[in-house]
Motif scaffolding. Structure first.
Motif: not given
Ligand code: 15L
Length: 269
Positions: A34, A50, A52, A71-73, A81, A84-86, A89
């Motif tokens: 990102v 991104d 996602t 990528a991700g948290v 959070a 959404h990210a993990n 994504g």
């Protein structure tokens, strides 16, 4: 193998290691994050996107021979959070790969997918010993990552290798890491094996070095072709000298997820 490997999360800790190591093993890398790459290498493709964003990912996977999705948290956070990210994504990455005909995806899972699993009284812990036992929202997201990988392998025929990574770090800094460490060069070896293994179908493997104090079975990872070179024991005398021998009755040493499973662990960690 034609086409670059798309590496998501390329600016992160493991991404930085792979950007250096995969080209040395013959892989062309297309790095995605990102944020812009601070230090693109000669010949390295790089994309700011991104994971996602479906349209951005459709473009990013175009022509790739495989995806390594990091990528991700990478620790505990809020459900919003993390999910959404993990989870979103990973779904977006797998869907983009499927639509583009990219045949293989390597997914960064984590030991925290199974963090509450206790250390066996004897022998080594296999990946399929027992149910998913996540220790955090982060761990739940990694269970979902593995489940999404299984879906895309079984329903759509992608090769999907999930790496249940221990502690990916330059060197061990705690006595737990004497069991869980995955050295930088072994990070490269593991991902290289996951990319090269002939027709792995769906696989979940532990990602740790050949640690003398390791208790996670590396048979499945070795079956992919992973040959770990490092052993955290080289750091044992120094760490035990400062912290003492690990107490196996302490959840930090007696459960897969270590401190993530303790009562006072929260997103501040
Ligand atoms: C992980 O999955 C995390 O990304 C990393 O920050 C460490 O906490 C690691 O697990 C670990 O268990 O040591």
């Amino acid at each position: 193998m034609s086409g670059p490997v798309l590496l998501t999360g390329a600016v992160g800790r493991i991404g930085a290691v792979l950007r250096g190591g995969l080209p040395e093993r013959g892989w062309a890398v297309r790095s995605l994050d990102v944020v812009p790459l601070p230090d693109p290498r000669p010949g390295e493709e790089h994309v700011v996107a991104d994971v996602t964003d479906p349209a951005a990912m459709a473009e990013a996977v175009s022509g790739a021979s495989a995806v390594v999705h990091l990528a991700g948290v990478s620790g505990e956070s809020t459900w919003a959070a993390i999910s959404h990210a993990n989870i979103d994504g990973t779904h977006c990455v797998l869907e983009a790969a499927r639509r583009a005909g990219v045949p293989r995806v390597v997914l960064a899972s984590s030991n925290h997918a199974t963090g509450f699993t206790p250390r066996p009284a004897s022998g080594l812990l296999r990946e399929d010993d027992g149910l998913a036992r996540p220790d955090t929202f982060y761990g739940v997201s990694k269970v979902a990552v593995e489940a999404l990988g299984a879906l895309y392998a079984d329903r759509y025929g992608l090769d999907v290798v999930c790496l249940r990574i221990g502690t990916a770090a330059a060197e061990p800094t705690t006595t737990r890491h004497l069991s869980t460490w995955l050295s930088p060069r072994d990070q490269v070896s593991l991902v290289d094996a996951a990319l090269r293994a002939p027709s792995p179908g769906f696989a979940v493997v532990w990602g740790v070095s050949a640690n003398t104090r390791g208790w996670w079975d590396l048979t499945a990872a070795r079956a992919l072709g992973y040959e770990p070179a490092d052993d955290a024991e080289a750091y044992a005398a120094a760490l035990v000298g400062v912290h003492g021998e690990p107490d196996l009755a302490d959840p930090v040493h007696g459960r897969v997820g270590g401190e993530f499973t303790t009562a006072d662990f929260d997103a501040e960690h």
